[in-house]
Enzyme design. Structure first.
Site, short mmCIF file in Angstrom:
data_model
loop_
_atom_site.label_atom_id
_atom_site.label_comp_id
_atom_site.label_asym_id
_atom_site.label_seq_id
_atom_site.Cartn_x
_atom_site.Cartn_y
_atom_site.Cartn_z
N HIS A 40 -64.94 -39.27 22.18
CA HIS A 40 -64.29 -39.96 21.05
C HIS A 40 -63.36 -39.02 20.27
CE1 HIS A 40 -64.61 -41.74 16.80
NE2 HIS A 40 -63.72 -42.44 17.46
N HIS A 65 -57.75 -47.62 15.02
CA HIS A 65 -58.34 -48.45 16.08
C HIS A 65 -57.63 -49.77 16.29
CE1 HIS A 65 -61.54 -45.72 14.63
NE2 HIS A 65 -61.70 -45.54 15.93
N ARG A 139 -74.99 -47.60 -7.39
CA ARG A 139 -76.21 -47.34 -8.14
C ARG A 139 -76.42 -48.54 -9.08
NH1 ARG A 139 -80.72 -47.35 -9.90
NH2 ARG A 139 -81.81 -45.51 -10.68
N CYS A 186 -73.64 -39.78 -9.96
CA CYS A 186 -74.90 -40.15 -10.59
C CYS A 186 -75.64 -38.88 -11.00
CB CYS A 186 -75.76 -40.96 -9.61
SG CYS A 186 -77.27 -41.57 -10.38
N TYR A 322 -81.96 -40.21 -18.16
CA TYR A 322 -80.70 -39.46 -18.11
C TYR A 322 -80.66 -38.36 -19.16
CZ TYR A 322 -79.36 -43.03 -14.82
OH TYR A 322 -79.33 -43.86 -13.72
C1 HEM Z 1 -59.89 -42.09 16.51
C2 HEM Z 1 -61.86 -45.04 19.81
C3 HEM Z 1 -65.66 -45.82 16.89
C4 HEM Z 1 -63.60 -43.01 13.48
C5 HEM Z 1 -60.09 -42.85 17.64
C6 HEM Z 1 -59.17 -42.93 18.76
C7 HEM Z 1 -59.71 -43.74 19.69
C8 HEM Z 1 -60.99 -44.19 19.18
C9 HEM Z 1 -59.14 -44.13 21.05
C10 HEM Z 1 -57.81 -42.25 18.84
C11 HEM Z 1 -56.77 -43.25 18.40
C12 HEM Z 1 -55.36 -42.71 18.46
O1 HEM Z 1 -55.13 -41.63 17.85
O2 HEM Z 1 -54.50 -43.36 19.05
C13 HEM Z 1 -63.06 -45.49 19.31
C14 HEM Z 1 -63.96 -46.34 20.04
C15 HEM Z 1 -65.04 -46.54 19.20
C16 HEM Z 1 -64.80 -45.83 17.97
C17 HEM Z 1 -63.74 -46.90 21.43
C18 HEM Z 1 -66.31 -47.32 19.44
C19 HEM Z 1 -66.78 -47.61 20.64
C20 HEM Z 1 -65.40 -45.17 15.68
C21 HEM Z 1 -66.23 -45.24 14.50
C22 HEM Z 1 -65.62 -44.47 13.54
C23 HEM Z 1 -64.45 -43.89 14.12
C24 HEM Z 1 -67.51 -46.05 14.38
C25 HEM Z 1 -66.03 -44.16 12.11
C26 HEM Z 1 -67.19 -44.30 11.58
C27 HEM Z 1 -62.45 -42.50 14.01
C28 HEM Z 1 -61.57 -41.59 13.30
C29 HEM Z 1 -60.50 -41.34 14.18
C30 HEM Z 1 -60.74 -42.09 15.40
C31 HEM Z 1 -61.79 -41.05 11.88
C32 HEM Z 1 -59.29 -40.48 13.87
C33 HEM Z 1 -59.48 -39.08 14.32
C34 HEM Z 1 -58.30 -38.22 13.93
O3 HEM Z 1 -57.35 -38.73 13.35
O4 HEM Z 1 -58.35 -37.05 14.26
N1 HEM Z 1 -61.19 -43.62 17.92
N2 HEM Z 1 -63.58 -45.20 18.09
N3 HEM Z 1 -64.34 -44.35 15.41
N4 HEM Z 1 -61.93 -42.76 15.27
FE1 HEM Z 1 -62.75 -43.98 16.67
N1 MTE Z 2 -73.76 -50.54 -15.26
C1 MTE Z 2 -74.57 -51.61 -15.22
N2 MTE Z 2 -74.23 -52.70 -15.91
N3 MTE Z 2 -75.74 -51.58 -14.52
C2 MTE Z 2 -76.13 -50.46 -13.82
O1 MTE Z 2 -77.18 -50.46 -13.18
N4 MTE Z 2 -75.60 -48.12 -13.22
C3 MTE Z 2 -74.98 -46.93 -13.79
C4 MTE Z 2 -73.49 -47.12 -13.98
N5 MTE Z 2 -73.21 -48.38 -14.62
C5 MTE Z 2 -75.28 -49.31 -13.86
C6 MTE Z 2 -74.07 -49.41 -14.58
C7 MTE Z 2 -75.19 -45.70 -13.04
S1 MTE Z 2 -76.67 -44.91 -13.29
C8 MTE Z 2 -74.21 -45.14 -12.27
S2 MTE Z 2 -74.44 -43.66 -11.51
C9 MTE Z 2 -72.93 -45.84 -12.06
O2 MTE Z 2 -72.89 -47.10 -12.70
C10 MTE Z 2 -72.69 -46.07 -10.58
O3 MTE Z 2 -71.49 -46.75 -10.37
P1 MTE Z 2 -71.18 -47.33 -8.92
O4 MTE Z 2 -72.34 -48.18 -8.48
O5 MTE Z 2 -69.91 -48.08 -9.03
O6 MTE Z 2 -71.05 -46.12 -8.04
MO MO Z 3 -76.64 -42.92 -12.20
#
Ligand code: HEM
Ligand code: MTE
Ligand code: MO
Length: 465
Positions: A40, A65, A139, A186, A322
């Site tokens: 990947h 993607h 949170r 938090c 807190y």
């Molecule tokens: C890049 C395939 C799942 C994050 C890519 C690229 C391919 C690919 C082909 C290169 C694209 C290009 O540059 O043209 C896949 C396939 C997946 C998969 C087949 C699942 C079967 C995921 C998941 C994530 C992810 C689940 C994130 C949680 C990324 C990132 C890049 C990337 C961040 C960019 C890397 C860079 O820019 O250096 N993927 N991917 N991918 N993928 Fe995936």
């Molecule tokens: N405001 C409401 N009304 N109720 C909540 O439970 N949680 C607080 C604050 N504001 C809370 C809230 C706490 S403890 C944090 S750390 C931040 O919201 C988290 O914001 P987020 O969920 O957008 O990251």
């Molecule tokens: Mo928090």
């Protein structure tokens, strides 16, 4: 067309590791991508985040993607199709106060489902300077309120002034939109490290109870002035109340000093936008407070009312939570009145990649992380050690999109050669503009509630060949 076997989502979910095979779904198709994991381009750790479930929520975040060659590549790995009865969602339980909570992104690491508390996985946390809304840590102390935006009103009360009741349209029309890029953290971020020293009470956050967004809304200052706030001497506070409430009707609440609310430099806003979109329900739809540089607890979500008062918010979360204490204070001796409420947070940093216990390849190692300090104090340096803190080198701070008040974190990186077979203890610590540093160990800052956990972050790894 070939006939494929049918699978349920539960069956797909059993395939989450290379040992059990790595399965994912896209639309109604099932794929076994085990042999692609190491190939990947985005790295094996990222693809594994989607293992056992749907690709769409992840691909929505990483637009690379959306190209035809990616789908073509995926097609080679097809092994089955989802059973037709998988489409219908389970019926909602109307007795459950949390039944109306919104859907969430599957990448979030859930610390508590009801109320919902979750953090993004470290590998995704520093993938971008602004945290995607779907991954922003959540949170919640209570169920997420359902707010009808058309009938929503914000109540504003200022002694000696007038009471305002503002619709969303009025808030947008009467007050200029102000945008600020700010990190929220938090107070309990990194609590899990504190509880390893001695048990503490609280959600076991890892390093992800921190995220960054660009917020847009009305300046709190402008709204208070419109309500007729005059000169005030002595101690004053601005109390916020949320629409979220518990079974007894008690609402979430918190306050900040009036001085901060009125300071143009402090940039406190009533936000209706997050990263250019309307606020998501989990983050306070339709309106929340954003207090840059201050503990997340004061940035009240689902904002119901704003009131200027001579006293701090009477809320439990302002008075009896807190707050920080001496390590010797326990639940029998704690006096919550004796400590001030946390507002500005101390300097913080953590390593997001690699992860503790990882086996990294020999050659060049890239260490990544975040650093941030409260009060707008810019992070001026991040020191990284590969040998448990014996020797240090300076990390490279990634360029920040804007200068000025450092309300947002600094992302950083360090590249270093590492030799096969070595056991390393990676450590990071940040320094802010006031030359505040982080404590070396947790022991001296341990407190019964597990807040303000900002010791040097340590990550043991081994180097393979
Ligand atoms: C890049 C395939 C799942 C994050 C890519 C690229 C391919 C690919 C082909 C290169 C694209 C290009 O540059 O043209 C896949 C396939 C997946 C998969 C087949 C699942 C079967 C995921 C998941 C994530 C992810 C689940 C994130 C949680 C990324 C990132 C890049 C990337 C961040 C960019 C890397 C860079 O820019 O250096 N993927 N991917 N991918 N993928 Fe995936
Ligand atoms: N405001 C409401 N009304 N109720 C909540 O439970 N949680 C607080 C604050 N504001 C809370 C809230 C706490 S403890 C944090 S750390 C931040 O919201 C988290 O914001 P987020 O969920 O957008 O990251
Ligand atoms: Mo928090």
């Amino acid at each position: 067309a070939p006939q494929y076997p049918r699978y349920t989502r539960a069956e797909v979910a059993q395939h989450r590791t290379p040992n059990d095979r790595v399965w994912v779904t896209h639309g109604s198709d099932v794929f076994d991508v085990t042999d692609f994991v190491e190939l990947h381009p985005g790295g094996p750790d990222k693809i594994l985040l989607a293992a056992g479930g749907a690709l769409e929520p992840f691909w929505a975040l990483y637009a690379v993607h959306g190209q035809p060659h990616v789908l073509e590549l995926l097609r080679e790995y097809k092994v089955g199709e989802l059973s037709p009865e998988e489409a219908a969602p389970p019926p909602a339980d109307t007795e459950d106060p949390f039944a109306g909570d919104p859907p969430r992104h599957p990448a979030l690491r859930v610390n508590s489902q009801k109320p919902f508390n979750a953090e993004p996985p470290p590998e995704l946390l520093t993938q971008s300077f602004l945290t995607p809304n779907e991954l922003f840590f959540t949170r919640n102390h209570l169920p997420v309120p359902s707010v009808e935006p058309g009938s929503y009103r914000l109540l504003v009360e200022v002694p000696g002034g007038r009471s305002l009741s503002l619709s969303l349209a009025e808030l947008r029309r009467r007050f200029p939109k102000h945008e600020v890029t700010a990190t929220l953290q938090c107070a309990g971020n990194r609590r899990s490290e504190m509880s390893r020293v001695r048990p503490v009470k609280g959600l076991s956050w890892d390093i992800g109870a921190i995220s960054t967004a660009r917020w847009g809304g009305a300046r709190l200052r402008d709204v208070l002035l419109a309500a007729g706030l005059g000169d005030k001497s002595g101690e004053w506070h601005v109390c916020f109340e949320g629409l979220d409430k518990d079974a007894s009707g008690t609402r979430y609440g918190a306050s900040i000093p009036l001085e901060r609310a009125m300071s143009p430099q402090a940039e406190v806003i009533l936000a209706y936008e997050m990263n250019g979109q309307e606020l998501p329900r989990d983050h306070g739809f339709p309106l929340r407070v954003v207090v840059p540089g201050v503990v997340g607890a004061r940035s009240v979500k689902w904002l119901r009312s704003v009131a200027v008062s001579p006293a701090e918010s009477p809320s439990h979360w302002q008075q009896n939570d807190y707050k920080g204490f001496c390590p010797s204070v326990d639940w029998d001796s704690v006096d919550f009145r004796a400590a001030p409420a946390i507002q500005e947070l101390p300097v913080q940093s953590a390593i997001t990649e690699p992860r503790p216990g990882a086996a990294v390849p020999a050659g060049e190692l890239t260490v990544k992380g975040y650093a941030w300090s409260g009060g707008g104090r810019e992070v001026i340096r991040v020191d990284v050690s590969l040998d448990g803190g014996r020797t240090w080198r300076e990390a490279e701070l990634c360029p920040r999109p804007e200068r000025g008040r450092a309300w947002a974190w600094a992302l950083w990186e360090l590249r270093a050669p590492v030799a096969a077979g070595a056991r390393l203890e990676l450590v990071c610590k940040a320094v802010d503009r006031s030359y505040n540093g982080q404590p070396e160990g947790v022991g001296g800052i341990w407190n019964l509630r597990g807040v303000l956990s900002n010791a040097w972050h340590r990550v043991p790894v081994t180097v393979t060949r």
